[in-house]
Design a protein around this motif. Sequence first.
Motif, short mmCIF file in Angstrom:
data_model
loop_
_atom_site.label_atom_id
_atom_site.label_comp_id
_atom_site.label_asym_id
_atom_site.label_seq_id
_atom_site.Cartn_x
_atom_site.Cartn_y
_atom_site.Cartn_z
N ALA A 104 1.44 -1.40 12.35
CA ALA A 104 0.06 -1.06 12.72
C ALA A 104 -0.49 0.02 11.79
N GLY A 105 0.34 1.02 11.50
CA GLY A 105 -0.10 2.09 10.61
C GLY A 105 -0.40 1.58 9.22
N MET A 106 0.47 0.71 8.68
CA MET A 106 0.23 0.14 7.36
C MET A 106 -1.03 -0.72 7.35
N PHE A 107 -1.24 -1.50 8.41
CA PHE A 107 -2.45 -2.33 8.46
C PHE A 107 -3.71 -1.47 8.41
N LEU A 108 -3.73 -0.40 9.19
CA LEU A 108 -4.91 0.47 9.22
C LEU A 108 -5.10 1.19 7.88
N ILE A 109 -4.01 1.59 7.24
CA ILE A 109 -4.12 2.24 5.94
C ILE A 109 -4.66 1.27 4.89
#
Length: 407
Positions: A104-109
Amino acid sequence: MVLAITAEVDRLLASRTRDIRLTGEIYRLFRARVWSQTKIIRAWMVWVALLDVLTLALNMVMLPRATALSMLLPGAIIPPVAVAVVLIWRKPRAPWLQGASLIAGMFLILLSVALVGASAGGEFYERQLNVMLFVAITAIIIFGIPLAWTMTIAALALGLYLMLQLQNPAIAHGSAVAGTLFFASGIFATVAARRIMTILAQKTFLFELRDRRRVAQLAKANDRLVLLARTDPLTGISNRRWMTETLDRLWDGGRKCHGGAAMLMCDIDDKKLNDHLGHAQGDRCLVEVARMIQENVRRGRDQVARYGGEEFLVLLPGVDEEEAVAVAERIRQSVEAAAFPNPASRMSPSVTLSIGVAVQTTDEAISPEQLQSHADAALYLAKQSGRNRVLLHGSASFGRKHVQPAR
């Protein structure tokens, strides 16, 4: 459990490298082993957040105000997302939580990087999409994570790239698809390389487990060999070699045992047990005598060793003459009371002991060899004076002619 892990390690190492799949307890051990490497993920998140803040600040200074402001809102997504991932990954958590938070963090970044270009438009549109792919590739290379997580991050990056390129007014749809396919080949080659690195790391870990097991087995075997080398095989007590090492350690190469010590030389009277009783009965008698000697000394402090055929040496650290003689007398009485038959004896129908005692006081300087020689001399006189008795070296009766008591 240990046997199951050992069998699984051997099975995995016997298979092809590309077929290695860690599961169960081995996978848990591997995760614990590589957990310290997750600080790379946390450092990467911090680096991305700092770089994002620096880029936004430079944009405000160098770009037109309208363009810089359009980049500000989507760019502001990265720092809080990165901080959240860092906080979750500060300590080991459930794999599903770690995976969900990282993906999720990578997707948002990645979405933030792409939206910065989409919001600014123009030359920034294409450039930011390329930056997004670069960010994804660096994460794939650096993150030592399960293949499923890596594939998900790669798919998200390519999906975002294709979706935003299809909406890019500056290029045709065909060009968007062609560009996506081009970058896909590079990204999936990176994923394959990452997978190979992970498999090699897992194989190295399996080798470590196997080598650790072999080292433990070797150490255990060496311990057994040392024990065998220091133990009398018949009685199970220490042998002459171990007693010699113990004496050297207590005297520390000097002429004095700090705290004083006493030696008892114990010898079975009228030996020839095997000749008259048979080897089995004679051996059983020696084992019982050794056991009785051990039962009458201080466990964990005094040392008992079989020193010859029917001879036993007892070391009593930190005792005086009275205590040493008392221990020797207890040993002698215990053996006499056991009444083991001894048909060869000329003085008693049962097995008896003669014991010579020698003591080094705290202020004497005497080597262990000399102390043993004194105990031997006392034993010799005990034999000469009638057997089945205790004699202290240097006592008032030492050296006198003794008459065997009538029986």
